[in-house]
Structures are given as C-alpha cells and as structure tokens.
Design a protein around this motif. Structure first.
Motif, PDB file in Angstrom:
ATOM      1  N   ARG A   4     164.459   9.590 111.514  1.00 47.12           N
ATOM      2  CA  ARG A   4     164.996   8.234 111.435  1.00 47.12           C
ATOM      3  C   ARG A   4     163.827   7.294 111.152  1.00 47.12           C
ATOM      4  N   ASP A   5     163.997   6.011 111.469  1.00 49.92           N
ATOM      5  CA  ASP A   5     162.962   5.026 111.160  1.00 49.92           C
ATOM      6  C   ASP A   5     162.003   4.791 112.321  1.00 49.92           C
ATOM      7  N   ASP A   6     162.014   5.691 113.311  1.00 46.21           N
ATOM      8  CA  ASP A   6     161.128   5.520 114.470  1.00 46.21           C
ATOM      9  C   ASP A   6     159.943   6.481 114.428  1.00 46.21           C
ATOM     10  N   GLU A   7     159.716   7.136 113.302  1.00 49.13           N
ATOM     11  CA  GLU A   7     158.602   8.078 113.195  1.00 49.13           C
ATOM     12  C   GLU A   7     157.491   7.524 112.305  1.00 49.13           C
ATOM     13  N   ASP A   8     156.297   8.029 112.545  1.00 50.51           N
ATOM     14  CA  ASP A   8     155.134   7.687 111.738  1.00 50.51           C
ATOM     15  C   ASP A   8     155.188   8.488 110.440  1.00 50.51           C
ATOM     16  N   LEU A   9     155.425   7.807 109.324  1.00 48.69           N
ATOM     17  CA  LEU A   9     155.563   8.494 108.049  1.00 48.69           C
ATOM     18  C   LEU A   9     154.249   9.090 107.565  1.00 48.69           C
ATOM     19  N   SER A  10     153.142   8.594 108.049  1.00 53.46           N
ATOM     20  CA  SER A  10     151.843   9.040 107.535  1.00 53.46           C
ATOM     21  C   SER A  10     151.569  10.506 107.823  1.00 53.46           C
ATOM     22  N   ARG A  11     152.304  11.098 108.740  1.00 50.12           N
ATOM     23  CA  ARG A  11     152.097  12.520 109.040  1.00 50.12           C
ATOM     24  C   ARG A  11     152.720  13.432 107.979  1.00 50.12           C
TER      25      ARG A  11
ATOM     26  N   LYS B  75     167.829  -0.365 105.791  1.00 51.69           N
ATOM     27  CA  LYS B  75     167.297  -1.067 106.958  1.00 51.69           C
ATOM     28  C   LYS B  75     165.954  -1.688 106.560  1.00 51.69           C
ATOM     29  N   LYS B  76     165.807  -2.983 106.792  1.00 53.56           N
ATOM     30  CA  LYS B  76     164.587  -3.664 106.373  1.00 53.56           C
ATOM     31  C   LYS B  76     163.351  -3.019 106.983  1.00 53.56           C
ATOM     32  N   ARG B  77     163.456  -2.639 108.258  1.00 52.03           N
ATOM     33  CA  ARG B  77     162.308  -2.021 108.918  1.00 52.03           C
ATOM     34  C   ARG B  77     161.878  -0.764 108.181  1.00 52.03           C
ATOM     35  N   PHE B  78     162.841   0.062 107.802  1.00 53.84           N
ATOM     36  CA  PHE B  78     162.491   1.303 107.118  1.00 53.84           C
ATOM     37  C   PHE B  78     162.008   1.027 105.698  1.00 53.84           C
ATOM     38  N   ASN B  79     162.607   0.056 105.029  1.00 54.81           N
ATOM     39  CA  ASN B  79     162.109  -0.322 103.702  1.00 54.81           C
ATOM     40  C   ASN B  79     160.623  -0.677 103.765  1.00 54.81           C
ATOM     41  N   ASP B  80     160.264  -1.496 104.749  1.00 57.14           N
ATOM     42  CA  ASP B  80     158.863  -1.908 104.886  1.00 57.14           C
ATOM     43  C   ASP B  80     157.959  -0.720 105.206  1.00 57.14           C
ATOM     44  N   GLN B  81     158.445   0.196 106.025  1.00 60.88           N
ATOM     45  CA  GLN B  81     157.673   1.408 106.324  1.00 60.88           C
ATOM     46  C   GLN B  81     157.418   2.216 105.054  1.00 60.88           C
TER      47      GLN B  81
END
Length: 669
Positions: free
Chosen positions: A439-446, A459-465
């Motif tokens: 979901r949008d609560d994980e660190d994508l950099s991994r 979701k704006k938060r996920f778009n920004d991520q």
C-alpha cells in the motif's frame, strides 16, 4: 512449525472422537482449530451457557498433546437469537431481509448483535483464557464473505449517516466533495442520505465509495470489540487472528490487521463449479496479499484445501501431489502454519461435499497419506525455512479502495479487477521475480521496480511518493486508466493521466472501452518490443507523448498515429505506461528488459514451473514447484551444489521436476 486440521467435534459422536484423535496423532499434526460455528451449543438459550461438549473435546485433545485454536462463534448466530431479535438480520440492496438458514446472517451495525457477540466472546474467554491447551483465538470466520460485507437496512442507514457526519462534519462539505448538485441530489439533512439500495439507474459513485469505506470501518470496529474482550481475559501467550478472504469485499484487511497479532488466510485454489484450479500466479498473488497485510509478517493458512470442495456444485478433485504443492507454495511465500480444511467431510448440512483429509466414510486413504508425506518431508528443516527472509526487488501496488472504485464503474463487460491485475502480475510471476504487494505506507526506495496496475482511484500521498521515488532513480510501470479519479471518486479536470501526466511524459486525450468481441492491435516499434505484436483487450488509451519515447503503437485506421506503450525518463528514473490490455507475452518481454536494466533477479523456467527464494544468514532456500498436471519439466539450477532436505539428494546443473512435483533445495552460502 504448526500443521493441523479444522475439526468439528459437535458433528460426530463422542465415541468417534478417540478414533479421530488417534489417527491425527499418527498423521503427525500438532494443532486443531475448533468451535467457530458452535454458538447454539455454547448458549442454547439467551443467557444460559453450556460448554460441556467443548470442555470434553479440548480435554481429550490436550491429553493427546494437541494445541487448540478456538474460533469465536459469531459467524453463525443461533435460531433463538434471530427469533427474538430479528433486527440483527442483514438486508440486501433490494431491501429484502436475508433469512436465517445459512451463515453470516447479521449486520455489524446492530447494537443488539454487538452486545450479544460481546457476551458470548466474554464467556468463552473467561472459560478458556487460561486453558493450557489453547494457544490462540480466531475471531469470527471470514468477515464479509458470501456478500455479507454490505447491509442496506434501516439500522445500517442510520449508522452510515452517523459515520458520514463524523467524517465530513458538515453537509456543505459532503455536498461539495460528492458533487450532489448533479441530478438535484443536494442534501439538506443528514437523514436524507440513503444507503445505496437499488435505483433505476446508478448511484453517485462518491456515495458508493464512501458506503464501502463505511462497511469496512464498521467491520473493523466490530473486530476490535471482540479483540478487546479477548485481551481482557486471555494471557499474552495466546494469540488473536482472523481468517481473511481476498475477493474484493468491502473490507480493509490491512487496517483490521493492526488489531491482530498476525493474519490468517483461507487458501482454496479450486472451489465448487471450477473445472480446474486457478492459475499458479493467482494463488501466489493471494499469498503475497497475505504477506503484505502486515508489511511482511508471516501468516497462518487457517483453511488449506484438502479435497474436492463445493456446496451444491462440486469442484475439481485435487490430483496426487496438489496438497504438497500448495502447502509448499504457501510456506515459501510466507505461511508459518498450515491447517487443513477439513479433517473429515460432513454427512449433513450445507458443506456435505466439502471433502476433507478423510471422506464421508472416515477411512484414511490417499489424501491422508499425502498429508503425512508433507509432514514427514518438512521434519527437521521447516522452522529454519520459515525463519528465513523473503526478499523482494519488485513491488505491486494494491489498494482495496481502488478495487471498490472499479467494481462501482467497471467500464467494460470484459473488465474483472483481479483478471486485469493478474494481466500485469502474472508476467512477473512467470519470470520468477520476488515481489511484494504494498500500500502507500511502505518505503518505496527498498524496491528496484514498482508496478502500479489499473491505478484508477489515485491518492495524492502515493502520487507524491511515486514522483520522489522516480526522481531518485526508481522505475515505475503504470497501466491503462491511470490517474482518472481522486480520493472522493471524482474525475480529475486535468488531461489524463492527471497528476501523473508529467512523470509519464504523456497525455491521453482520447480512450475507448473495448467490449465483447472488440480488440485493438498493438505493434512494437522500438527497444525490446520492436517487431512484436499483440491484441489489446478491455481498454485502449490513445496516447500522445510530450517527453516520452514510443515503444508501441496502435494498428488502427483512425488511431494509428497514437502510442500504446511508452517510456519516459523522469529525474534519475524511468516511467513506463502500458495503455491497453496487451497479451502476457508482450508484457513479459517488456518486463524482461525492465528487470534486467533495474538489476532485478529473474529466472526463465518452463510454463507452470514456479521458483521462490528465501535467504538466511548461512543458507539459500529454493522452492521448486511444478504446477503442470501433465508434464515433467527440466530446469536449470542456479550455480552451486543444492541438496534436498527430505531425501538427502544433491543436485547441480539441471533438475527434472515431475508433474505436480514440489521440493525445497538448500545451498550453503
């Protein structure tokens, strides 16, 4: 490791219990789940409690050394309860009351039902919270399953209105965000807002999405109530879980899981009416969903199919090898316990033809022997295998709210959410890449690659991520219908893909829903796709590029100048956009290139052969699973000397895996 069975002592004479328990002991199991449908026995009339049957059953199980998981019995309210409190019954979207006579016949919004549930759970917890045989609890059973996730009665409407008032605070805010000016639906009192029963046309999509959110939250609160009651009376050594199903219900499993020690799952690769099991990728996706529900934490399979299943329709009979194959697949993807459903097929009731390890005659045969083989094969190394790490280079995004939005407006008679998700998941699975569902609560950099299929409700938060992730060197793959809606299920006023257009380097000024017997044709033009072609199903985004490169175009007299697949450099990273439902072969070819460029480990194997890697500090585990019911297959092993724990055999170079073969190979680091 726990391996057990689901058992219903109330369905068998007491004199049979000893035979069953002795056979279970010889089989080698160590845990039994019971009682999740036993309310009428525990409370035969309101306020009168009788635990005699379960006292005796647990005592006998304990004498054999079995651990016990107790299910709270709230999925099956008894007849006396419905007769006295008919208002607890759910109501369907036509306004019809759902009758007593099956299971899950309650609405969580009934305060009466909440109180009655709290009372039976309290009595159970007081009775067995300190029992040495009881190691844990399963609350209820399969929340929301069989269309019980949504109820549309007057009780539900009042609760929905209260929930909306809590969320929006004012009617002006709700009216603005829902756009109720459309079709003169502006609300001037909270009491005017309906639950979405059947109408001549279709309800406001924003109302429908909020209703699904409401239904999910009410189940979360109901679950939390049971958990809080249990925690009052049970010791820390007893766990609390729930057995989820992942079938697009109005349930937010990830949010509910926050109140559970771990989650459980009911794994049925085939069910009544299916001529064959679902695909290996479809099964794998469900296990990946389980693992992602608590951000990588292991889970239990509380019901693992052990025979042909069905109610009025009976499904495919699993072939010799299937039980071991599906057990190994589950463990390799994160399951820490396997509980087979069921010990013995019932002689009466709705589930007469849900076959178990034993069939109706109660005699041990092939399936009993196969489960024993599984248990014996895991002896000596299962705990180490389970404790090893599942490391993923690829992430697939999944948000249940996006799935709900697609259910509300599927666009095409050819669209099925899971089928389209699998269109983009299966090619990665076929390349044996290690993937997590997030979901949008994980660190994508991994992750080296993030795939975001059919990202309709954004979701704006996920778009920004995503933007930050790509700017810093990440790779993202989008599919058709990306960026269409905001969190209120309202269409963006920007040219598609909306807020994500700049990072994709494209615009989608026109698109087309491809219904039955309609398809597009896509031709590869550059890179790894050059010279390839594919039909496109379900949808066509007719793409115009701004900064992106064109990898494939449409072969169409009207839209032949439009792009179908693109690649864009954004910051230090890369964004791909797949604008049509192209065939698996084309996506697989594209993924091969993407994964190679991103440094993702992948392995070519014959179709239906699955590899799953696990790592510990000193060992590498490789599960080799052949889902083919017809053919053996030869695979090339990774470099090194591999051994199979259950047989002691060693392998290097090539390996022949028989049809429905499953094995775990180990290599020292």
């Amino acid at each position: 490791m726990y391996i057990g069975v689901d058992y219903y002592p109330e369905q068998w004479p007491r004199e049979r219990w000893e035979t069953d328990l002795q056979m279970m002991k010889e089989l080698g199991i160590n845990v039994i789940r019971i009682a999740e449908f036993g309310w009428s026995l525990m409370e035969p009339e309101e306020g009168t409690f009788d635990f005699t049957l379960y006292d005796e059953a647990i005592k006998r199980m304990h004498s054999y050394g079995f651990d016990v998981v107790l299910g709270t019995p709230t999925a099956t309210p008894p007849a006396w309860l419905i007769e006295k409190y008919p208002e607890v019954l759910p109501v369907d979207d036509h306004g019809h009351v759902i009758s007593f006579g099956a299971r899950r016949h309650y609405t969580v919004n009934s305060e009466v039902y909440q109180l009655l549930s709290k009372r039976i759970v309290t009595e159970m917890a007081k009775r067995y919270g300190q029992h040495p045989a009881v190691i844990g609890w399963q609350v209820d059973n399969e929340y929301g399953h069989e269309k019980s996730d949504r109820s549309y009665g007057d009780i539900d409407q009042t609760a929905f209105q209260s929930w909306l008032k809590e969320k929006y605070d004012s009617l002006d805010a709700l009216n603005e965000r829902w756009g109720t000016v459309f079709w003169s639906q502006t609300y001037t009192r909270w009491s005017q807002i309906p639950v979405p029963r059947k109408v001549y046309q279709e309800h406001n999509p924003s109302l429908l999405l909020d209703f699904d959110r409401f239904c999910a939250e009410m189940y979360n609160r109901y679950n939390r109530m049971q958990v809080e009651v249990l925690r009052t009376f049970i010791p820390e050594r007893q766990f609390i879980t729930h057995n989820f199903v992942y079938t697009g219900l109005a349930q937010d499993q990830k949010e509910m899981a926050k109140d559970l020690d771990f989650i459980s799952f009911d794994n049925y690769p085939v069910w009544g009416g299916l001529a064959d099991p679902i695909s290996p990728a479809a099964i794998a996706r469900q296990h990946d969903l389980c693992r992602g529900t608590k951000n990588g934490k292991g889970y239990w399979v509380m019901e693992e199919l052990s025979g042909a299943q069905g109610w009025s329709q009976i499904g495919y009979n699993p072939r010799p090898g299937h039980l071991k194959l599906w057990t190994y697949q589950a463990i390799s993807r994160g399951a820490e316990a396997i509980v087979y459903f069921r010990w013995r097929a019932a002689r009466y009731g709705t589930e007469q033809f849900c076959h178990g390890i034993l069939d109706h005659d109660g005699k041990p045969r092939r399936k009993y022997d196969e489960v024993k083989e599984v248990i014996d094969s895991l002896s000596g190394f299962a705990d180490e295998w389970i404790a090893s790490d599942y490391k993923a280079d690829v992430a697939f995004y999944h948000d249940p709210e996006n799935e709900w939005a697609w259910q509300i407006q599927p666009h095409s008679d050819q669209f099925e959410y899971v089928k389209e998700y699998l269109r983009f998941y299966e090619p990665a699975h076929s390349l044996n890449t290690q993937a997590n569902i997030i979901r949008d609560d994980e660190d994508l950099s991994r992750y080296k690659v993030v795939v975001v299929p059919i990202y309709f409700l954004t979701k704006k938060r996920f778009n920004d991520q995503l933007k930050d992730y790509v700017k810093n060197g990440g790779t993202v793959v989008f599919s058709y219908r990306t960026g269409v809606k905001d969190e209120d299920n309202v269409v963006t006023e920007e040219t598609l893909p909306g807020d994500l257009a700049e990072m994709c380097g494209i615009e989608v000024p026109e698109y087309e829903s491809l219904r039955a017997d309609k398809s597009s044709h896509v031709n590869g033009q550059a890179g790894v796709l050059e010279g390839l072609s594919s039909d496109g199903e379900v949808w066509s985004d007719y793409i115009e590029t701004t900064t992106a490169d064109v990898l494939a175009t449409y072969e169409d007299s009207w839209f032949q100048d439009k792009a179908a697949i693109t690649k864009n450099n954004y910051g230090q990273g890369t964004v791909y956009y797949i604008g049509s439902g192209v065939e698996s072969a084309m996506i697989r070819k594209l993924y091969t290139s993407i994964f190679q460029e991103a440094g993702v480990r992948s392995s070519e194997t014959p179709e239906k052969v699955e590899l799953v890697w696990r790592e510990s500090s000193d060992q590498t585990y490789l599960a080799v699973l052949n889902h083919d019911v017809e053919e053996s297959h030869k695979i090339s092993l990774p470099e090194g000397e591999w051994s199979e724990n259950s047989t002691g055999n060693s392998y290097s170079g090539e390996l022949m895996i028989p049809r429905l073969g499953s094995m775990v190979l180990v290599k020292q680091k």
